[in-house]
Write a protein that holds these residues in place. Sequence first.
Motif, PDB file in Angstrom:
ATOM      1  N   ARG A  99      40.324   8.813 -65.227  1.00 59.38           N
ATOM      2  CA  ARG A  99      38.898   9.132 -65.809  1.00 59.38           C
ATOM      3  C   ARG A  99      37.978   9.618 -64.981  1.00 59.38           C
ATOM      4  O   ARG A  99      37.439  10.602 -65.088  1.00 59.38           O
ATOM      5  CB  ARG A  99      38.469   8.297 -66.697  1.00 59.38           C
ATOM      6  N   SER A 115      43.968   3.623 -65.609  1.00 53.90           N
ATOM      7  CA  SER A 115      43.291   4.766 -66.610  1.00 53.90           C
ATOM      8  C   SER A 115      42.020   4.728 -65.919  1.00 53.90           C
ATOM      9  O   SER A 115      41.307   6.279 -66.248  1.00 53.90           O
ATOM     10  CB  SER A 115      43.231   3.955 -67.882  1.00 53.90           C
ATOM     11  N   HIS A 116      41.262   4.341 -65.494  1.00 56.92           N
ATOM     12  CA  HIS A 116      39.650   4.038 -64.972  1.00 56.92           C
ATOM     13  C   HIS A 116      39.750   5.384 -63.828  1.00 56.92           C
ATOM     14  O   HIS A 116      39.068   6.313 -64.010  1.00 56.92           O
ATOM     15  CB  HIS A 116      39.166   2.808 -64.520  1.00 56.92           C
ATOM     16  N   ARG A 134      39.115  12.986 -63.512  1.00 58.45           N
ATOM     17  CA  ARG A 134      38.835  13.836 -64.414  1.00 58.45           C
ATOM     18  C   ARG A 134      37.362  14.350 -64.494  1.00 58.45           C
ATOM     19  O   ARG A 134      36.898  15.481 -64.600  1.00 58.45           O
ATOM     20  CB  ARG A 134      39.417  13.456 -65.996  1.00 58.45           C
ATOM     21  N   GLU A 135      36.486  13.389 -64.790  1.00 58.72           N
ATOM     22  CA  GLU A 135      35.076  13.514 -64.853  1.00 58.72           C
ATOM     23  C   GLU A 135      34.372  14.144 -63.623  1.00 58.72           C
ATOM     24  O   GLU A 135      33.416  14.535 -63.897  1.00 58.72           O
ATOM     25  CB  GLU A 135      34.471  12.193 -65.251  1.00 58.72           C
TER      26      GLU A 135
END
Length: 117
Positions: free
Chosen positions: A64, A60-61, A67-68
């Motif tokens: 993220r 998940s990290h 995406r960021e």
Amino acid sequence: MPRTLPEPSVDSFDLTVILSALADPGRRTLMRALYESVDPIDCAILVARVDLGLSNPTISHHYRVLREAGLTRTVADGRKRVVRVRREEVERRFPGLLRAILGADERMERREVDTGR
């Protein structure tokens, strides 16, 4: 109702942030699999396909961070997350970047297989 998770605008893409996101081998593996997929793909299906051997929080990290950095777009629909590479946007801002990095990574792996490493 599906919603797109927050992501940077094309104008705010930062090359240092993108390169940092792609420096991690696990994130590069995820990106390569996403890059090779024409259609958006469910996060869980992609993780099962690439089998990183990492915990769910770590994966998940990684999603993220990608995406960021502006590399991916994630649409959430309940517990389901569908991800795609922001190919056109990244190409417009940094022409050839993804092809150079992800293609070079693929060529390196083929070379290691050929030499027996």
